[in-house]
Design an enzyme around this catalytic site. Structure first.
Site, PDB file in Angstrom:
ATOM      1  N   GLU A  93      44.670  28.364  59.643  1.00  0.00           N
ATOM      2  CA  GLU A  93      45.790  29.296  59.549  1.00  0.00           C
ATOM      3  C   GLU A  93      46.435  29.570  60.903  1.00  0.00           C
ATOM      4  OE1 GLU A  93      42.841  29.738  58.125  1.00  0.00           O
ATOM      5  OE2 GLU A  93      43.379  29.405  56.027  1.00  0.00           O
ATOM      6  N   HIS A 163      40.179  37.697  47.702  1.00  0.00           N
ATOM      7  CA  HIS A 163      41.365  37.147  47.027  1.00  0.00           C
ATOM      8  C   HIS A 163      42.208  38.260  46.430  1.00  0.00           C
ATOM      9  CE1 HIS A 163      38.570  33.702  47.157  1.00  0.00           C
ATOM     10  NE2 HIS A 163      39.660  32.972  47.284  1.00  0.00           N
TER      11      HIS A 163
END
Lengths: 358, 441
Positions: A93, A163
């Site tokens: 990322e 999540h």
């Protein structure tokens, strides 16, 4: 590839719908005449398609986006525009966002995807220290205004610790970037195109709960919606409710229930979190005299705190009750206790009543 | 054969009485007759001489490998169906196919050594001595789970056995592993840390940061890359060797008749000579003083490539790595392994590879089948006895699931516990401004 990715998206959203019924977003959105009924991920896909088509210097990249992405948002784009413009990155990322900043600094539109907002933290340094301050510290010689970072955020009913998070408040503390969160397909398309074309770096959080669940008519062509402009999506006179993203659907249900009890609620979608539209919220609170803010992120240090403080500063004498915040609890996002954690319709309804009867 | 009889009976008895096989070694001394086996393929060493291919084992170890791996396999298959029937929520990543890595590693180390891994953690937990009940209860978010139902599939832990868990963010556990290794080195107790990660995490910057620190401070850290070849959903990477820039130019030169092959070889020889001369000269140059310690850390890039489908190869490599790490600092083990299931439950795992590929691996490289063949070849048990062991594993798994289902969900107050240390105050808010002060149990 297509099938398994599709499955992930459908599993997440289908199961979500079992847990909590949301109001379908058409009622929330302004009317979408002359468009097709599509869901939120398709609207995002359309926006990306238009962005790539209308500017040959735009690029879409991130983990698995070449295959369509885990939520199908980039389906077909690699086939249409080629692997040199829509491509997979390694799983890194920090690298993805840093790369995007460099690409944008050369005058391109870099549209980066972070697979889940929960995974954005390795890229936090790049966003906060590199992207946000590039223009300022170079005395306007350089900027990365072409950068847009997309990331699905929020609860889905069973996502667990990593999540489900809503990290928007972290980014709202950073002058130099914009934070945008849409509530519905039509909004998502217009706001995403505006974010991509905005000459400032934008972090764009997409409500993953609504990817499949929210369906409404969306104009087929190219259009943008203004950033930093809130929208009153339901008019009322007794209390102002402010929210963004998936939470608006929950808030609207509370508004409907409150109305049955004779309380008239005004519901505002903030749409852009920074820089935010204080005037619209202020005007509404001047009218109603009461304010309630709701978001999924933990209440302490959430963006609701900023709204509350600003409105108290501006409307202190007009307020008839303390500002209410109905938010996530101050715990990590829980696995089995998600229903307790969430700012549900009934919690909001209770708070509306308490505030009105203060 | 009497030996066989005794082996199986003494093996099967304790199985029926315990749900955790792995802490037990229920064998009589008769079964310690050494057997020598050869690893499937040779090791490849990087900057170090790889360990020997031949390894000594015992009948009891062979039987334990088989039993434990069968149990792990069965557990993961059961978890698969529990997830599909929605008894397991959240995310779930299965380990079947990779069992040899866990089993081989455990057999080479002690519980004083630490293990830290990512989210594919169920079998590692079992390997460290965790029970089936704790596993299934945790998977289903129940009180009897190893994290009291608060972690779920990705967050298994077992402190008393040096298992530092189950981490959800790709690559994030590897720097933690270096911290563990530093503490171990400080204590001088001759223990090491195995920090495990997948081939996807190998792209994360923090992995290199961690390796750099480990090399800088000579930490007894073993970075175990479980290379199952499919990064989440199978990103493809080009083999750079096929694109060697020198080869490309060589071809062009030859095609245009600019030089003969021999002339090009001579140029390369010349280059080699120049480099050698430079090295010789450089060697005469004095060593830098200590302040320059931080300038060249990659001199310690040690590594061994291992067949991760062969428990004995893993064992040998882990033993080697532990000795190496205690003496020389960090080393990377790349385990060439294979997962039968998809990346997680939302990935069917069949779109980026063929069914033939999977069944090919099952036939030729399956870690359990390898051990089965060895057992049969050495006449340690009959086929039927091995089948019985598998049946027993299935029964134990079913029993553990039934028990786990009876375990209650965590108490509601648990939502507020463990956010901060007990007694140091935690405030949480309920609806509206009604403040809810969580009472800590």
């Amino acid at each position: 590839m297509a099938t398994n990715l599709k499955k992930l998206g459908s599993i997440l959203t289908k199961q979500a719908s079992l847990v909590r019924r949301l109001s379908s977003s058409p009622s929330l959105a302004s009317d979408g005449a002359n468009g097709k009924s599509i869901n939120l991920y398709t609207a995002i896909n359309q926006a990306l398609q238009i962005a790539l088509d209308s500017d040959p210097r735009s690029y879409v990249f991130g983990e698995d986006v070449g295959f369509g992405g885990v939520f199908r948002c980039t389906t077909g784009l690699a086939d249409q525009f080629g692997k040199h413009r829509v491509f997979n990155t390694p799983l890194c990322e920090q690298g993805i966002v840093g790369f995007g900043i460099g690409l944008a600094a050369m005058g391109n539109r870099a549209i980066a995807e972070i697979q889940f907002a929960d995974y954005i933290f390795p890229a936090f340094d790049q966003i906060v220290n590199e992207a946000a301050k590039f223009r300022y510290r170079s005395g306007n010689e350089f900027n990365c205004g072409g950068l847009t970072v997309r990331a699905p955020y929020g609860a889905v009913g069973h996502g667990g610790h990593y999540h489900s998070q809503s990290p928007e408040a972290f980014f709202c503390h950073v002058p130099g970037i914009k934070v945008v969160i849409p509530r519905s397909p039509k909004e998502a398309k217009g706001l995403l195109l505006a974010s991509i074309r905005d000459p400032n770096p934008v972090v764009f959080f997409e409500p993953k709960w609504l990817y499949r669940l929210a369906v409404e008519e969306v104009p087929e062509g190219d259009y943008t919606l203004p950033l930093s402009q809130a929208e009153v999506i339901r008019e009322g006179s007794d209390i102002t409710l402010v929210g963004w993203g998936a939470q608006l659907a929950v808030m609207e249900q509370a508004c409907i229930d409150a109305e049955k009890e004779g309380i008239s609620c005004e519901l505002i979608d903030l749409r852009t979190l920074i820089p935010w539209d204080k005037e619209t919220v202020e005007a509404s609170v001047r009218k109603t005299g009461r304010l309630l803010i709701s978001h999924e992120a933990p209440v302490t240090g959430g963006f609701g705190a900023e709204i509350s403080a600003s409105i108290v500063e501006r409307c202190f004498l007009r307020l008839e009750a303390p500002v209410a915040r109905v938010c996530g609890l101050d715990t990590p996002f829980p696995l089995v206790f998600e229903p307790f954690y969430m700012p549900t319709k009934n919690k909001i309804l209770d708070a509306i009543k308490d505030t009105v009867n203060f | 054969m009497s030996l066989t009889r005794r082996t199986t009976t003494s093996l099967l008895k304790p199985l029926t009485t315990t749900t955790s096989l792995l802490t037990r070694r229920p064998y009589s001394t008769d079964n310690s007759t050494p057997i020598t086996v050869e690893t499937s393929v040779p090791f490849t060493g990087h900057n170090c001489d790889p360990p020997s291919r031949s390894i000594t084992t015992t009948p009891s170890e062979l039987m334990t490998f088989f039993t434990d791996m069968s149990l792990m396999r069965r557990m993961e298959i059961a978890a698969d169906s529990l997830y599909k029937s929605k008894l397991i929520r959240g995310f779930c990543h299965l380990y079947d196919g990779q069992e040899a890595v866990c089993i081989g590693m455990e057999s080479a180390i002690t519980k004083k050594d630490c293990i830290i891994t990512a989210y594919r953690d169920h079998c590692i937990f079992l390997g460290r001595g965790g029970s089936l009940l704790e596993s299934f209860a945790e998977l289903m978010g129940r009180q009897d789970g190893c994290s009291r139902g608060k972690g779920g599939s990705m967050h298994f832990y077992k402190k008393d056995a040096g298992f530092y868990g189950g981490h959800g963010i790709v690559g994030a556990q590897v720097p933690l592993g270096c911290g563990l290794a530093f503490a171990q080195k400080y204590k001088k107790d001759e223990s090491v840390t195995f920090a495990m990660y997948g081939d996807g995490a190998a792209n994360q910057g923090q992995l290199f940061e961690a390796l750099n620190m480990a090399a800088l401070w000579d930490l007894p850290a073993i970075l175990v890359c479980e290379n199952n070849h499919f990064i989440v959903e199978g990103v493809e990477f080009v083999d750079v060797r096929e694109r060697d820039p020198i080869e490309r130019i060589r071809k062009l030169i030859l095609a245009h008749d600019l030089a003969t092959e021999k002339e090009l070889k001579d140029i390369e020889k010349q280059a080699r000579k120049q480099v050698d001369e430079a090295i010789a000269k450089a060697k005469e140059s004095p060593m830098p003083d200590e302040s320059e310690l931080f300038t060249n850390v990659y001199r310690k890039g040690y590594g061994v490539e291992v067949d991760g489908m062969d428990a004995f190869a893993v064992k040998q490599a882990c033993k080697f790595a532990k000795e190496h790490a205690l003496k020389n600092g960090p080393i990377i083990l790349e385990m060439d392994t294979y997962r039968y299931h998809g990346h997680s439950m939302s990935d069917p795992g069949s779109t980026y590879r063929t069914r033939d590929e999977i069944s090919g691996v099952r036939q030729e490289r399956d870690p359990i089948e390898r051990i089965r063949k060895l057992i049969l070849a050495h006449d340690l048990a009959t086929e039927k006895e091995l089948k019985d062991i598998e049946k027993l594993a299935r029964k134990q798994v079913d029993e553990a699931i039934a028990k786990a289902k009876e375990s209650p969900m965590p108490d509601e107050s648990e939502l507020f516990t463990n956010v901060y240390r007990k007694g140091y105050g935690v405030e949480s808010f309920g609806a509206d401004r009604k403040e809810l002060r969580a009472t800590l149990p």
